[in-house]
Enzyme design. Sequence first.
Site, PDB file in Angstrom:
ATOM      1  N   ASP A  15      26.455  22.720  35.273  1.00 35.35           N
ATOM      2  CA  ASP A  15      27.222  23.619  36.135  1.00 35.35           C
ATOM      3  C   ASP A  15      28.460  24.075  35.363  1.00 35.35           C
ATOM      4  O   ASP A  15      29.263  23.255  34.920  1.00 35.35           O
ATOM      5  CB  ASP A  15      27.615  22.820  37.385  1.00 35.35           C
ATOM      6  CG  ASP A  15      28.473  23.621  38.346  1.00 35.35           C
ATOM      7  OD1 ASP A  15      28.791  24.787  38.051  1.00 35.35           O
ATOM      8  OD2 ASP A  15      28.819  23.060  39.396  1.00 35.35           O
ATOM      9  N   ASN A  29      30.596  41.022  39.155  1.00 37.60           N
ATOM     10  CA  ASN A  29      30.133  42.383  39.440  1.00 37.60           C
ATOM     11  C   ASN A  29      31.319  43.336  39.261  1.00 37.60           C
ATOM     12  O   ASN A  29      32.453  42.885  39.153  1.00 37.60           O
ATOM     13  CB  ASN A  29      29.465  42.458  40.818  1.00 37.60           C
ATOM     14  CG  ASN A  29      30.437  42.134  41.930  1.00 37.60           C
ATOM     15  OD1 ASN A  29      31.541  42.672  41.981  1.00 37.60           O
ATOM     16  ND2 ASN A  29      30.050  41.217  42.806  1.00 37.60           N
ATOM     17  N   ASP A  39      29.079  33.599  40.004  1.00 35.73           N
ATOM     18  CA  ASP A  39      30.351  34.176  40.452  1.00 35.73           C
ATOM     19  C   ASP A  39      30.842  33.448  41.714  1.00 35.73           C
ATOM     20  O   ASP A  39      32.012  33.020  41.800  1.00 35.73           O
ATOM     21  CB  ASP A  39      30.114  35.671  40.743  1.00 35.73           C
ATOM     22  CG  ASP A  39      31.393  36.466  40.876  1.00 35.73           C
ATOM     23  OD1 ASP A  39      32.466  35.895  40.653  1.00 35.73           O
ATOM     24  OD2 ASP A  39      31.306  37.656  41.219  1.00 35.73           O
TER      25      ASP A  39
END
Length: 259
Positions: A15, A29, A39
């Site tokens: 992770d 984005n 994100d």
Amino acid sequence: MPEQTDDRISIIMGDITIQHVDAIANAANPTLLGGGGVDGAIHRAAGPGLLEECRTLGGCRTGEAKITKGYNLPARFVIHTVGPVWRKGGKDEDVLLAACYRNSLTLAELSGVKTIAFPAISTGAYGFPYERAANIAVWTVREFISTHPSMERVVFVCHGEKAYRIYCETFEKDWADHPETLLAEAIAAHLLMIETSHNIRIRNREEIVRRIAPAVKNSIQALSFGISLNTWVAVSRMTGDMTVPDKVLLQIVEQMNKT
Ligand code: ADP
């Protein structure tokens, strides 16, 4: 946790939000206002301060990168970069993905970052084929660190076993002999960077890639081509839409062959 390492690149399964590195990259984005996937995980782990700072940045274009603090993350910084959406390869996706890694590393270096972790940008919601993305990621990072000794370690964080296996296989390929397609990508990426930094559009960009790629033997020569062309553009003060003349290309290739 499995780990594969050379002296400056690590591939791990895990992770990204728990990595103890100077900076982690975020596959963001264009709004930079949070999303799903990695994100979402980064915003959850960093806390609300991250979103607050992101709101001040005015978004980010595909292939570019912006930096924020890391807030509650172990990493001091987050480098937000926007990967290309995969559109069957017809929209400069390879070049834009390489630009994400290169621009993130450049920004990181300018901020004093010596260790950075990357997720597999564009391979989730944006649909980039995983193996192709891993090739571009590993090759672009290798090329960058070979010419930037201050970047001490780059960690590729793979989300899952299959992803980890693909990165390891990519990593083990023989990088002494870059396949011509990757060299073409490198040349295209240099051209894109020249266009962005001088605010110009090179009309014969595709033709240059087609002609130069077979003449380039390795990434050092591709870099040398980029530097020479960049110098020529700067010295001749080109603006707007322009075409690189044949004789300039020939001169650069001649010079490159001497390196
Ligand atoms: P994109 O929109 O650029 O495709 P995604 O977040 O959808 O970005 O996916 C990018 C990659 O990040 C995927 O391969 C996904 O499996 C991976 N990923 C998701 N969460 C994590 C995490 N916590 N740490 C590392 N990688 C992650």
